[in-house]
Design a protein around this motif. Sequence first.
Motif, PDB file in Angstrom:
ATOM      1  N   VAL A 350      88.481  20.185  93.121  1.00 25.53           N
ATOM      2  CA  VAL A 350      88.448  20.730  94.480  1.00 25.53           C
ATOM      3  C   VAL A 350      88.400  19.615  95.521  1.00 25.53           C
ATOM      4  CG1 VAL A 350      87.209  22.241  96.102  1.00 25.53           C
ATOM      5  CG2 VAL A 350      87.356  22.850  93.671  1.00 25.53           C
ATOM      6  N   ALA A 351      87.453  18.686  95.376  1.00 33.34           N
ATOM      7  CA  ALA A 351      87.269  17.657  96.407  1.00 33.34           C
ATOM      8  C   ALA A 351      88.050  16.379  96.104  1.00 33.34           C
ATOM      9  CB  ALA A 351      85.778  17.338  96.553  1.00 33.34           C
ATOM     10  N   GLY A 352      88.308  16.095  94.859  1.00 29.44           N
ATOM     11  CA  GLY A 352      88.958  14.834  94.506  1.00 29.44           C
ATOM     12  C   GLY A 352      88.091  13.632  94.838  1.00 29.44           C
ATOM     13  N   GLY A 353      86.788  13.784  94.695  1.00 26.53           N
ATOM     14  CA  GLY A 353      85.854  12.692  95.001  1.00 26.53           C
ATOM     15  C   GLY A 353      84.481  13.283  95.229  1.00 26.53           C
ATOM     16  N   PRO A 354      83.574  12.499  95.811  1.00 27.67           N
ATOM     17  CA  PRO A 354      82.220  13.017  96.054  1.00 27.67           C
ATOM     18  C   PRO A 354      82.244  14.227  96.980  1.00 27.67           C
ATOM     19  CG  PRO A 354      82.292  10.644  96.390  1.00 27.67           C
ATOM     20  CD  PRO A 354      83.706  11.096  96.229  1.00 27.67           C
ATOM     21  N   VAL A 355      81.341  15.149  96.737  1.00 31.34           N
ATOM     22  CA  VAL A 355      81.265  16.332  97.594  1.00 31.34           C
ATOM     23  C   VAL A 355      79.791  16.690  97.800  1.00 31.34           C
ATOM     24  CG1 VAL A 355      81.582  17.857  95.590  1.00 31.34           C
ATOM     25  CG2 VAL A 355      81.976  18.758  97.873  1.00 31.34           C
ATOM     26  N   ILE A 356      79.463  17.073  99.035  1.00 33.78           N
ATOM     27  CA  ILE A 356      78.092  17.500  99.320  1.00 33.78           C
ATOM     28  C   ILE A 356      78.066  19.019  99.385  1.00 33.78           C
ATOM     29  CG2 ILE A 356      76.068  17.216 100.805  1.00 33.78           C
ATOM     30  CD1 ILE A 356      77.215  14.708 101.929  1.00 33.78           C
ATOM     31  N   VAL A 357      77.313  19.610  98.466  1.00 30.45           N
ATOM     32  CA  VAL A 357      77.184  21.067  98.430  1.00 30.45           C
ATOM     33  C   VAL A 357      75.880  21.430  99.137  1.00 30.45           C
ATOM     34  CG1 VAL A 357      77.077  23.119  96.956  1.00 30.45           C
ATOM     35  CG2 VAL A 357      78.405  21.121  96.222  1.00 30.45           C
ATOM     36  N   ASP A 382      73.104  18.891  97.631  1.00 29.07           N
ATOM     37  CA  ASP A 382      73.268  18.054  96.443  1.00 29.07           C
ATOM     38  C   ASP A 382      74.530  17.238  96.658  1.00 29.07           C
ATOM     39  OD1 ASP A 382      71.049  19.116  95.216  1.00 29.07           O
ATOM     40  OD2 ASP A 382      72.124  19.992  93.512  1.00 29.07           O
ATOM     41  N   VAL A 383      74.449  15.953  96.388  1.00 31.33           N
ATOM     42  CA  VAL A 383      75.674  15.145  96.412  1.00 31.33           C
ATOM     43  C   VAL A 383      76.184  15.057  94.976  1.00 31.33           C
ATOM     44  CG1 VAL A 383      76.711  12.919  96.983  1.00 31.33           C
ATOM     45  CG2 VAL A 383      74.803  13.791  98.361  1.00 31.33           C
ATOM     46  N   LEU A 384      77.387  15.538  94.775  1.00 28.11           N
ATOM     47  CA  LEU A 384      78.002  15.512  93.440  1.00 28.11           C
ATOM     48  C   LEU A 384      79.096  14.452  93.414  1.00 28.11           C
ATOM     49  CD1 LEU A 384      78.570  19.381  92.975  1.00 28.11           C
ATOM     50  CD2 LEU A 384      76.466  18.057  92.605  1.00 28.11           C
ATOM     51  N   VAL A 385      79.200  13.758  92.289  1.00 27.26           N
ATOM     52  CA  VAL A 385      80.269  12.770  92.145  1.00 27.26           C
ATOM     53  C   VAL A 385      81.032  13.023  90.841  1.00 27.26           C
ATOM     54  CG1 VAL A 385      79.107  10.949  93.494  1.00 27.26           C
ATOM     55  CG2 VAL A 385      78.706  11.111  91.019  1.00 27.26           C
ATOM     56  N   LEU A 388      79.800  12.435  86.782  1.00 27.69           N
ATOM     57  CA  LEU A 388      78.366  12.601  86.582  1.00 27.69           C
ATOM     58  C   LEU A 388      77.808  13.912  87.088  1.00 27.69           C
ATOM     59  CD1 LEU A 388      76.941   9.166  87.697  1.00 27.69           C
ATOM     60  CD2 LEU A 388      77.020  10.095  85.396  1.00 27.69           C
ATOM     61  N   GLY A 389      78.415  14.438  88.144  1.00 26.16           N
ATOM     62  CA  GLY A 389      77.816  15.598  88.790  1.00 26.16           C
ATOM     63  C   GLY A 389      76.759  15.151  89.780  1.00 26.16           C
ATOM     64  N   GLU A 390      75.586  15.787  89.738  1.00 27.45           N
ATOM     65  CA  GLU A 390      74.564  15.526  90.760  1.00 27.45           C
ATOM     66  C   GLU A 390      74.024  14.099  90.688  1.00 27.45           C
ATOM     67  OE1 GLU A 390      71.149  18.137  90.622  1.00 27.45           O
ATOM     68  OE2 GLU A 390      70.009  16.758  91.892  1.00 27.45           O
ATOM     69  N   ILE A 391      74.096  13.419  91.832  1.00 26.36           N
ATOM     70  CA  ILE A 391      73.545  12.064  91.916  1.00 26.36           C
ATOM     71  C   ILE A 391      72.394  12.044  92.930  1.00 26.36           C
ATOM     72  CG2 ILE A 391      75.270  11.289  93.614  1.00 26.36           C
ATOM     73  CD1 ILE A 391      75.392   8.603  92.150  1.00 26.36           C
ATOM     74  N   ILE A 392      72.484  12.958  93.919  1.00 24.67           N
ATOM     75  CA  ILE A 392      71.439  13.087  94.938  1.00 24.67           C
ATOM     76  C   ILE A 392      71.090  14.564  95.089  1.00 24.67           C
ATOM     77  CG2 ILE A 392      71.108  13.126  97.478  1.00 24.67           C
ATOM     78  CD1 ILE A 392      72.369  10.410  97.650  1.00 24.67           C
ATOM     79  N   GLY A 393      69.778  14.822  95.248  1.00 23.48           N
ATOM     80  CA  GLY A 393      69.339  16.176  95.576  1.00 23.48           C
ATOM     81  C   GLY A 393      68.370  16.080  96.747  1.00 23.48           C
ATOM     82  N   GLY A 394      68.520  16.942  97.721  1.00 21.18           N
ATOM     83  CA  GLY A 394      67.609  16.865  98.863  1.00 21.18           C
ATOM     84  C   GLY A 394      67.662  18.122  99.696  1.00 21.18           C
ATOM     85  N   GLN A 444      75.005   4.285  86.706  1.00 18.12           N
ATOM     86  CA  GLN A 444      76.066   4.857  85.860  1.00 18.12           C
ATOM     87  C   GLN A 444      77.356   5.000  86.667  1.00 18.12           C
ATOM     88  OE1 GLN A 444      73.944   8.504  84.136  1.00 18.12           O
ATOM     89  NE2 GLN A 444      75.439   8.014  82.565  1.00 18.12           N
ATOM     90  N   TYR A 445      77.204   5.480  87.889  1.00 15.66           N
ATOM     91  CA  TYR A 445      78.394   5.722  88.703  1.00 15.66           C
ATOM     92  C   TYR A 445      79.140   4.421  89.013  1.00 15.66           C
ATOM     93  CZ  TYR A 445      81.524   7.485  92.261  1.00 15.66           C
ATOM     94  OH  TYR A 445      82.665   7.813  92.958  1.00 15.66           O
TER      95      TYR A 445
END
Length: 467
Positions: A350-357, A382-385, A388-394, A444-445
């Motif tokens: 969908v995003a082709g890169g990082p996406v903030i949900v 949540d920032v998804l990359v 890996l998926g979720e890298i940040i949650g807030g 990891q990323y």
Amino acid sequence: MACLLIKELFSLPADSREVTVCGWVRTKREMKNLVFVEMNDGSCFAGIQCTFDRSREGLDGETETALSSLSTGASAEIRGRLVPSPASGQAVEVAAETLTVIGEAPAETYPLQKKRHSLEFLREIAHLRARTNTFGAVGRVRSRLAFAVHEFFQSRGFQYVHTPIITTNDAEGAGAMFQVTSLDLNALPRTEGGPVDYAGDFFGKRAFLTVSGQLEAETYATALSRVYTFGPTFRAENSNTTRHLAEFWMIEPEMAFAHLPDNMALAEDFLKFLFTVILKDCAEDLAFFDTRVEKGIIETLRSVAESSFAHITYTGAIKELEKNASAFEFKPFWGCDLQSEHEKFLTEKVAGGPVIVTDYPREIKAFYMKQNDDGRTVRAMDVLVPRLGEIIGGSEREDNLENLENRMAGLGMDKGLYSWYLDLRRYGTVPHAGFGLGFERLIQYVTGMANIRDVIPYPRAVGQAEF
Ligand code: 4AD
Ligand code: MG
């Protein structure tokens, strides 16, 4: 003559100055009168070539003896002169004169031989794996990123707060905590009804290792305005995956007078800053990851650092996923936790890169998140990359006392335990927001390392706490 780091030697002109190299032998090759010894000290990716030329001056007896027994893994000191290197790929080398072996590494038993070893095998010898190319590079990237975290926040007016590691509250409410006790587990004191009597425990009540420094960080944010914590956190989840550790490091900024969009902007700036620093300062290590671990990682980091992150609400994300429901093992529906296959789809397709949900259902998120007016979602992000998926949650935090109390009551939480946290809403409450970045997921990323156990020196996970 004190020995310089190999990294420092590489920055010097090849003007035949006398130098001393201290490090560990990576390889030794002999060709007629020449012996090439590659020395590595971990200060940078490359080792330095030290060339012993028997025809040129003749070597002293001690050096000859040392050379003949020298093997991979031995620690040694080599003296010589820094000269231009005829070999390709290195500007300088050492025209070596003397060699002193400091500690031998018998070839029959030294576990790290010249061949490539599997990451699984290296995990079993984690006390030696930092001497390999891969783990040396991971170690340097980790160190540089840790420093960059402080550079980023300190230059933006955030103050560093040391939040406690032992705690009596469950910040995430997930109940996945390690208990800390000094009671004798073989002779537990019991109250009359049977349960363990913690009055006699070290802290006079049940205590745990923290899962997050957030709640305490909030107390400082509502005094110092902008703060961050950066410390170890512990989770006793039984998740045996390549993205979960039982002990991991988390960076948690917290800002007063801030809303969700400010939080999203901070997270994006923060990640881009970290990527930019690592591209510049760990170029050699990244080049290694790019060719040997994750092809194209440099280009990916560069383009992510230069483009804007996509934004999507949880509701929008579910719509995208439902359109492609057949692609998933776990069928997406409004209200479900996003599975890694969903996160993968959102970032890669969908995003082709990082996406903030943003704006997740209240029921799947922690009690402290600010409730939206729709009565069913919260101001979470949540920032998804990719990969890996979720890298940040807030989230933005619930700053309204009544809403927060109602939410806690609904979850059956003990209000008494959190009265100090509720005080922040009682006295001078402010809109505030923050997030947590998993430090190992970040590493990891940027390195492309597939397993989180390979980006922390000594991984702690289900069934694993060696060293
Ligand atoms: O989403 P989480 O659980 O959020 C919090 O803990 C909040 N208190 C943060 C905040 O708002 N101050 O965790 C934050 C991040 C995740 O996005 C993930 O990167 C990482 O921490 N993380 C883990 N990393 C490794 N192993 C685990 N078991 C992890 N659990 C979370
Ligand atoms: Mg999370």
